[in-house]
Design a protein around this motif. Structure first.
Motif: not given
Length: 336
Positions: A221-236
């Protein structure tokens, strides 16, 4: 910058379970290395036998493979002195190149045992030539032995395998013969020491994917509360993805997701969970460009996991029904 193509040999517990040292399952007994220039010329070599202090007798399998003798080890150098000498030989501008990741792990594990921690650069980038070879010639997942790779490339076998300098030499020869220029940007990140705080987190952008090594967390829960971990962004382009499949897990050790960038198409995500301390962990997150086939594989993986869960629930339900039936039969027997 030079490449230090390194190989290690190590001993293991020869005495049985009662004498196993849990903090040091493998004790280094030899270092071998070849210095390779950025145009792939072999420039120099280093070799040193190391005198063991924990497992002083050779395990019979190690002796059989390496042809070391106990007398040879007894005349080896002290580990601390050998490592200082080796790192001085490496110089100031170099990158390790190894066949697989285990040599760097065991090097640091041995250094930790001798209180030589955090001497190597952090974050520690290195060349995993075994992985690059797989990307070039196999499926990107198969892990060939060094001997197999040498035979595949038809490299002349003019020195013995399973001694540190010999294996370092063959690794350097594979590096020379394969299309290394094409894959040299695919660097690996050693995670023996992982980020402790947010400021230490590692983020790297490669041609086809991005990789983030997180700090440690106490819960999912703590990990997925971190925006950098749960966010889904384009790698390019770092644009937020259209979420096709949100993060899901097979066993709590690996998480997957799938999204789509309006400009760059499908992007698949993976988070691998690695143990940190006893009650904490860190995550390695990869966002990678993919095609329709790769996207379909994520849909298939999600459905497969759902099917396994349905099967487990059904088996559990069947067991409950059997127990209930036995209970009813026992009650009927008591009535008689």
């Amino acid at each position: 910058m030079d490449y230090i193509v390194m190989d290690l040999e190590w001993n293991q517990n020869p005495y049985g379970k009662g004498h196993y040292y849990p903090g040091l399952p493998f004790e280094i007994i030899e270092i071998g290395a070849i210095r390779v220039s950025d145009d792939f010329q072999m420039l120099d070599s280093y070799q040193q036998v190391i005198r063991p202090h924990i497992y002083r007798k050779l395990h019979y399998k190690i002796q059989e493979i390496t042809h070391f003798t106990n007398a040879e080890l007894g005349h080896g150098e002290d580990f601390r002195r050998a490592i200082r000498e080796f790192l001085e030989w490496c110089g100031d501008d170099f990158m390790f190149c190894t066949w697989g990741s285990m040599d760097l792990t065991e090097l640091q594990n041995n250094m930790k045992h001798y209180h030589m921690e955090r001497i190597l650069e952090f974050p520690l980038f290195y060349v995993d030539l075994q992985k690059m070879f797989s990307l070039r010639y196999d499926d990107g997942h198969e892990k060939r032995t060094l001997t197999s790779a040498v035979e595949f490339l038809q490299i002349q076998k003019d020195r013995p395998f399973h001694r540190a300098l010999g294996d370092a030499y063959y690794t350097a020869r594979v590096m020379q013969e394969m299309d290394f220029e094409r894959y040299k940007g695919r660097l690996s990140i050693d995670t023996y020491y992982y980020p402790r705080v947010k400021e230490e987190e590692i983020f790297v952008r490669f041609d086809e994917y991005t990789k983030r090594v997180s700090r440690e967390f106490l819960s999912r829960e703590e990990m997925f509360a971190d925006p950098d971990m749960h966010s889904m962004t384009c790698n390019q382009c770092d644009r937020p993805l259209e979420i096709l499949i949100d993060w899901f897990s097979d066993s709590g050790k690996t998480y997957y997701c799938l999204g789509k960038c309006p400009k760059h198409g499908y992007v698949r995500g993976k988070i691998r969970i690695r143990k940190a301390e006893e009650d904490s962990f860190f995550g390695i997150k990869i966002m990678k460009s993919t095609d329709k086939e790769g996207a379909d594989s994520i849909y298939e993986k999600q459905e497969m996991i759902r099917e396994k869960r349905r099967e487990r629930r059904q088996r559990s339900l069947d067991k409950e029904i059997v127990v209930d039936e036995i209970w009813v039969e026992n009650e009927e027997d008591d009535d008689e």
